[in-house]
Design an enzyme around this catalytic site. Structure first.
Site, PDB file in Angstrom:
ATOM      1  CB  CYS A 158      -0.953   0.001   1.191  1.00 50.84           C
ATOM      2  SG  CYS A 158      -2.214  -1.267   1.045  1.00 50.84           S
TER       3      CYS A 158
ATOM      4  CG  HIS B  68      -3.141   3.664   2.043  1.00 50.46           C
ATOM      5  ND1 HIS B  68      -3.614   3.291   0.795  1.00 50.46           N
ATOM      6  CD2 HIS B  68      -3.181   2.546   2.815  1.00 50.46           C
ATOM      7  CE1 HIS B  68      -3.918   2.002   0.826  1.00 50.46           C
ATOM      8  NE2 HIS B  68      -3.668   1.533   2.024  1.00 50.46           N
TER       9      HIS B  68
ATOM     10  CG  ASN C 250      -6.712  -0.574   0.972  1.00 49.59           C
ATOM     11  OD1 ASN C 250      -6.094  -0.081   0.032  1.00 49.59           O
ATOM     12  ND2 ASN C 250      -6.103  -1.080   2.033  1.00 49.59           N
TER      13      ASN C 250
END
Ligand code: UT7
Length: 331
Positions: A116, A256, A286
């Site tokens: 990520c 994020h 996500n």
């Protein structure tokens, strides 16, 4: 001559059409809309349904969106960096395929993989190339077909992830805008807590790995959550201190989008007004490498030239960091 910095000069995005709602997930695993919404902030995510299309499809679409918005001739691009945790296949560079398909025939290209944190690290790499003067037009893409590594029988992961892509153009700036500082970290002792166990060189694919569903992502959610909250807030606070900034000086936090609660905890530590926190997790979940460029694309109209933006991410590895930069255009 004024210092050359790396600025984002254009953005593009792509989300697949199919919307996987919390309601539909209720029919697939033992979960419910209320649990998902309160624990994560997610209402729906996009899924690339076509089994013959991979991450490159998402990346190409986001790049084409950027090219059509700007009218940029892809032949002018000299580097394409594809940030992704879900490349089309092992070994063959997905970025090379994307660059060829969009007509960036004068560019070289590579994949950058750090779960990520891929796009955050990609911003750092692109900035280094621009500041050195070696390249002038870098297409930086964040794209992930997470549905390719998600186990839709595992309620602890399938509710979180979605597919999508965002792309930005990175160019030199001499007005004092663009990337001004970064604080990057990693800690490999965290790798057991969030991973796809099989299919890599440690555990190549066998009949047993497939039967045991080891090619799907697994995470120890609570451990990842605690580390994400602590570390993302820590680097965001440090980068403010190091640059003599307070929450008052910051216009935007682009963090994020892993979990709304993690983003809010980071904002609280920075003493940021909630109105300065970019959020789109409710729509996309996500999307791993795509969350940050998708924020830039969704907030493009609100971002103003000179705005101070803190970008922060945390992901598998563990990998994390924060970037301090100034937005360089009005759309
Ligand atoms: O982007 C990369 C980094 N990834 C992340 O940052 C993810 C970090 N982790 C998280 O976001 C959260 O830990 C999760 C969203 C994954 C889980 O939320 P949580 O508040 O940490 O829940 P939990 O794991 O502590 O589970 C609480 C309860 C458990 O039941 P018991 O043991 O209390 O009876 C779980 O079994 O919730 C249960 N549970 C669910 N219930 C309904 C777990 N998943 C679900 C679900 N629906 N989908």
């Amino acid at each position: 001559m004024s210092k050359v910095t790396a600025a984002i000069t254009a953005v593009g995005k792509y989300l697949p059409d199919y919307i996987l709602t919390n309601k539909e997930l209720e029919t697939m695993v033992d979960t419910n809309d209320e649990w998902i919404t309160t624990r994560t902030g997610i209402k729906e995510r996009r899924i690339l349904k076509d089994p013959d299309k991979g991450t490159s499809f998402l990346a190409i679409k986001a790049s084409e969106d950027l090219l059509s918005k700007t009218g940029l001739d892809p032949k002018e691009i000299d580097l394409v960096i594809l940030c992704t945790a879900t490349p089309d296949m092992q070994a063959a560079s997905t970025g090379a395929y994307v660059a060829s398909e969009i007509g960036a025939v004068n560019a070289f290209s590579f994949d950058l993989e750090s779960a990520c944190s891929s796009f955050l690290y990609g911003m750092s790499v692109a900035a280094g190339y621009i500041e050195s003067g070696r390249y002038k037009k870098i297409l930086l893409i964040g794209a992930d077909k997470n549905s390719s590594m998600i186990d839709y029988q595992d309620r602890t992961t399938c509710i979180i992830f979605g597919d999508g892509a965002g792309a930005v153009l990175v160019e030199p700036n001499t007005e004092g805008l663009g990337l001004l500082d970064e604080y990057m970290r990693s800690d490999g002792s965290g790798r057991e807590f969030l991973k796809v166990p099989a299919g890599g060189s440690v555990m190549p694919a066998t009949v047993e790995t497939v039967e045991n569903r080891l090619h799907y992502a697994r995470q120890d959610g609570q451990t990842v959550f605690k580390n994400a909250v602590f570390n993302m807030a820590d680097v965001s606070e440090k980068i403010l201190e190091r640059n003599n900034l307070t929450g008052e000086d910051v216009q935007w936090l682009a963090a994020h989008q892993a979990n709304k609660r993690i983003v809010e905890a980071t904002a609280r530590r920075m003493k940021l007004d909630p109105s300065k926190v970019m959020l789109n997790i409710s729509k996309y979940g996500n999307t791993t490498s795509a969350t940050i460029p998708l924020l830039f694309a969704d907030y493009e109209k609100e971002l103003k030239k000179g705005d101070t933006v803190i970008v922060a991410a945390f992901g598998g590895g563990f990998s994390w960091g924060a970037i301090y930069f100034k937005w360089c255009y009005n759309s």
